[in-house]
Enzyme design. Sequence first.
Site, mmCIF file in Angstrom:
data_model
loop_
_atom_site.group_PDB
_atom_site.id
_atom_site.type_symbol
_atom_site.label_atom_id
_atom_site.label_comp_id
_atom_site.label_asym_id
_atom_site.label_seq_id
_atom_site.Cartn_x
_atom_site.Cartn_y
_atom_site.Cartn_z
ATOM 1 C CB SER A 202 -0.908 -0.009 1.229
ATOM 2 O OG SER A 202 -0.100 -0.020 2.395
ATOM 3 C CB SER A 203 0.160 4.706 -1.247
ATOM 4 O OG SER A 203 -0.048 4.346 -2.588
ATOM 5 N N GLY A 206 4.214 1.974 2.103
ATOM 6 C CA GLY A 206 5.339 2.236 1.199
ATOM 7 C C GLY A 206 6.032 3.546 1.515
ATOM 8 C CD GLU A 223 6.105 -1.662 -9.367
ATOM 9 O OE1 GLU A 223 5.017 -1.064 -9.541
ATOM 10 O OE2 GLU A 223 6.883 -1.927 -10.282
ATOM 11 C CB CYS A 257 -1.788 -3.268 -7.720
ATOM 12 S SG CYS A 257 -0.946 -4.331 -8.896
#
Length: 465
Positions: A202-203, A206, A223, A257
């Site tokens: 996940s952002s 990340g 990613e 994703c």
Amino acid sequence: MSCAKKAYEFLLREIGLGPRNLGCYVNGAWKARGPVVATLNPANNQVIAEVVEGSLEDYEEGMQACFDAAKIWMQEIIDMCDFAVGLSRQLNGLIIPSERPNHMMMEMWNPLGVVGVITAFNFPCAVLGWNACIALVCGNCVVWKGAPTTPLVTIAMTKLVSGVLEKNNLPGSIFTSLCGGPEIGQAIAKDTRIPLVSFTGSSKVGLMVQQTVNARYGKCLLELSGNNAIIVMDDADIQLAVRSVVFAAVGTAGQRCTTCRRLLLHESIYKKVLDQLVDVYKQVKIGDPLEKGTLLGPLHTAASKENFEKGIEIIKSQGGKILAGGSVIESEGNFVQPTIVEISSKAAVVKEELFAPVLYVMKFQTLKEAIEINNSVSQGLSSSIFTRRPDVIFKWTGPQGSDCGIVNVNIPTNGAEIGGAFGGEKATGGGREAGSDSWKQYMRRSTCTINYGSELPLAQGINFG
Ligand code: NAD
């Protein structure tokens, strides 16, 4: 929705797993001193098998051995790896002419040493493959932490890799793997012995990992989350578009994703496409993925099902109108209905990635407006347009078009299997884990100036005696 229990018991034996498994492959041996976790079948929430996770002591033992193995692995040994047959011959640098007499310049690509790989639950082996194959043929060792909810896949994959290393009399520590959660992930992020951390997830997580790695001047390959749109223009092949949207929005229960989360329909075909979609959604076979004909399996965990329910409440509170689905399915598993929502592109909920089969539908009038909506979210992973017009295609793929890393035409957002591997922009992290020149990210470039004469054309005019 009965669970095919016998089928997965058989599968476990096939891949060398038992009822309780050690979750770490460190220094070429299986061990684990952390907590015990169970892997649940999401179709019925029954235990498939248990895994003992790694402790920080296991991590340290594995890292020490991996760090030492990196010194051996940097040699020609990479030729042992099948994948290297192609790529290892292409890790070329350049020879650059120099303007100075008897000088030349050289660009050399050298291994980094140890590459850390942290992966997400939804691609529990593919993402490891994108990273480890390239990292290893570049002469690096790999330390891998899979997702805590997919430890059986982590162990099964590691058994395949360790088998190859053992057959070739190579130290098992070249590939170190640990089952575990954030604690092991953080240890990798903080570790100065790991110059590159490749993170897929996940952002939110990340960003944290990136900040930790950057704080020690390490490199990150990210990613992260997607919020992918499909645009259907007025001239599109409607059958092709509808089939693509169903595959992209419903397949893998919306847990890719590259899942299509936003559908942008030209006003002239809005009703026609929507009517067809709602009709097809009613026919989707929901059930155990091991049963033939199932299109929509369960969500990954009971928590994912709760997130879906919460998401639907938020959608309704922000003016979303449910056109299909919208409910969880009462069963022992994590099943939810495939859902279509009519909503404004400006609603806050549309800007977030809800990891479930929920499709937001919106209307547009012009291509410019559709591209603006496509680009109006923070994520920049995948995007698709359905049209037959060349001018639209080139606008879409050009500088004024989609701002995503993956820009498709007449194929869904998840159409290319290695879609995520080509990476996304903005809050998706900008990573490129695979693709033609991604190997450069797993190596360091040395720029070498070589003087093969005996003159030094520098510090002229000084008498050195
Ligand atoms: P997640 O971010 O919750 O977890 C990813 C990994 O990070 C797991 O291994 C987890 O244990 C680890 N982790 C958690 N906290 C950590 C910490 N503090 N430090 C270090 N590591 C930590 O993601 P998830 O739920 O497993 O996966 C779904 C997400 O991944 C979605 O957002 C999806 O879009 C994204 N994803 C992206 C791609 C891509 O190629 N862009 C591919 C697959 C999944």
